[in-house]
Design an enzyme around this catalytic site. Structure first.
Site, PDB file in Angstrom:
ATOM      1  N   ALA A 147       0.842  -1.191   0.000  1.00  0.00           N
ATOM      2  CA  ALA A 147       0.000   0.000   0.000  1.00  0.00           C
ATOM      3  C   ALA A 147       0.873   1.236   0.000  1.00  0.00           C
ATOM      4  O   ALA A 147       1.785   1.359   0.797  1.00  0.00           O
ATOM      5  CB  ALA A 147      -0.891   0.004   1.229  1.00  0.00           C
ATOM      6  N   ASP A 148       0.611   2.150  -0.897  1.00  0.00           N
ATOM      7  CA  ASP A 148       1.363   3.409  -0.873  1.00  0.00           C
ATOM      8  C   ASP A 148       0.607   4.422  -0.017  1.00  0.00           C
ATOM      9  O   ASP A 148      -0.381   4.086   0.628  1.00  0.00           O
ATOM     10  CB  ASP A 148       1.587   3.917  -2.299  1.00  0.00           C
ATOM     11  CG  ASP A 148       0.271   4.241  -2.981  1.00  0.00           C
ATOM     12  OD1 ASP A 148       0.286   4.942  -4.007  1.00  0.00           O
ATOM     13  OD2 ASP A 148      -0.781   3.791  -2.480  1.00  0.00           O
ATOM     14  N   SER A 149       1.081   5.653  -0.024  1.00  0.00           N
ATOM     15  CA  SER A 149       0.515   6.631   0.903  1.00  0.00           C
ATOM     16  C   SER A 149      -0.956   6.906   0.611  1.00  0.00           C
ATOM     17  O   SER A 149      -1.756   7.132   1.532  1.00  0.00           O
ATOM     18  CB  SER A 149       1.308   7.925   0.846  1.00  0.00           C
ATOM     19  OG  SER A 149       1.530   8.297  -0.504  1.00  0.00           O
TER      20      SER A 149
ATOM     21  N   ASP B  37      -3.114   4.761  -0.557  1.00  0.00           N
ATOM     22  CA  ASP B  37      -3.871   3.642   0.007  1.00  0.00           C
ATOM     23  C   ASP B  37      -3.992   3.792   1.512  1.00  0.00           C
ATOM     24  O   ASP B  37      -5.035   3.476   2.104  1.00  0.00           O
ATOM     25  CB  ASP B  37      -3.176   2.316  -0.322  1.00  0.00           C
ATOM     26  CG  ASP B  37      -3.307   1.982  -1.794  1.00  0.00           C
ATOM     27  OD1 ASP B  37      -2.315   1.515  -2.379  1.00  0.00           O
ATOM     28  OD2 ASP B  37      -4.415   2.192  -2.334  1.00  0.00           O
TER      29      ASP B  37
END
Lengths: 93, 188
Positions: B142-144, B146
């Site tokens: 998950a990136d920021s 997400d």
């Protein structure tokens, strides 16, 4: 061009504003559109245009929230918001 | 958590009459022995001054079970208190020493489970991937953005509002659960 934290706070602000709509479809749409918009422009080099656009849309969302809340909320609950599970009898055939 | 009680027993000389009465009432022979160290694992009797203390007191204290909670001792203390005939010379201070063992209760497991559930749904993880308290969101891919979405989902689920700065510090499931509990407690 906003820094990373500014972008994230703008995203959060948009999502928070979209939560206040009385209509389920508007709520879902704002959520979906913000996530799509941010993800699309995630890897761009020059993000200033996208940032400005998002800021303008935030203003639009906030204004619409106020307008929609002036009128009475929808009378029937959207089926997606129902808490009880859908039984076979309720499914439209 | 372990608690050590230190009972400060403070007697005055003019109470010995009361004391004899008390010990006779309890069918104990009054002795003027000063029993200093009573080796109890959870209690420690500390005597303030060299006043006569009958061994009955110590025996009472030791007769309470070895797993003596403060309640039992308080009952014993209260029994003695009622013999002071209005004079407040008899003073017992039940002081709780600070806990030695600090158990860091991070977050309730139900909250953590709920958070895991929501994370799974948001990131559409399959059953093979383990989501525990210590998993970082970046580990799950998950990136920021997400993370922001997950935090929003958590806010909606628990009905709380997280501040910007705090929400940006969330990196693991455990942290999220802790913050949620904090906010829930503040609300209540």
């Amino acid at each position: 061009m906003g820094s990373r934290s500014e972008l994230l706070s703008l995203c959060r602000a948009l999502l928070r504003a979209g939560r206040q709509f009385p209509h389920y479809n508007l709520r879902e749409y704002t959520k979906r559109r913000t996530m799509d918009g941010f993800r699309m422009n995630k890897n761009l080099t020059d993000q200033s245009k996208a940032y400005a656009e998002a800021k303008a849309q935030l203003v639009v969302v906030e204004r619409s929230v106020k307008l929609y809340s002036l009128y009475p909320p929808p009378k029937t609950k959207n089926i997606m918001v129902w808490r009880r599970p859908l039984t076979v009898a309720l499914l439209p055939i | 958590c372990d608690l050590t009680l230190s009972l400060c027993v403070h007697f005055h000389w003019n109470l010995r009459k009361r004391f004899i009465y008390f010990s006779k009432y309890k069918n104990l022979s009054p002795t003027w022995l000063i029993t200093l160290t009573v080796p109890l694992p959870h209690l420690s009797l500390r005597l303030r001054s060299l006043t006569p203390i009958s061994s009955s007191m110590a025996s009472i204290a030791s007769s309470t079970s070895l797993q003596a909670r403060s309640r039992h001792l308080a009952i014993a203390v209260n029994q003695v208190k009622c013999f002071s005939y209005g004079r407040s010379n008899l003073s017992f201070n039940l002081r709780q020493l600070p806990t030695r063992l600090t158990v860091s209760c991070a977050a309730k497991s139900e909250t953590v489970d709920k958070v895991c559930e929501i994370v799974r749904k948001q990131l559409s993880l399959d059953e093979t991937k383990k989501v525990v308290g210590a998993t970082k969101f970046s580990e799950l891919g998950a990136d920021s953005l997400d993370t922001v979405e997950i935090v929003m989902g958590l806010e909606e689920e628990f009905g709380i509002e997280m501040a910007e700065e705090k929400a940006q510090t969330i990196t693991t499931v455990e942290k999220a659960a802790e913050l949620i509990e904090e906010l829930l407690m503040e609300k209540a």
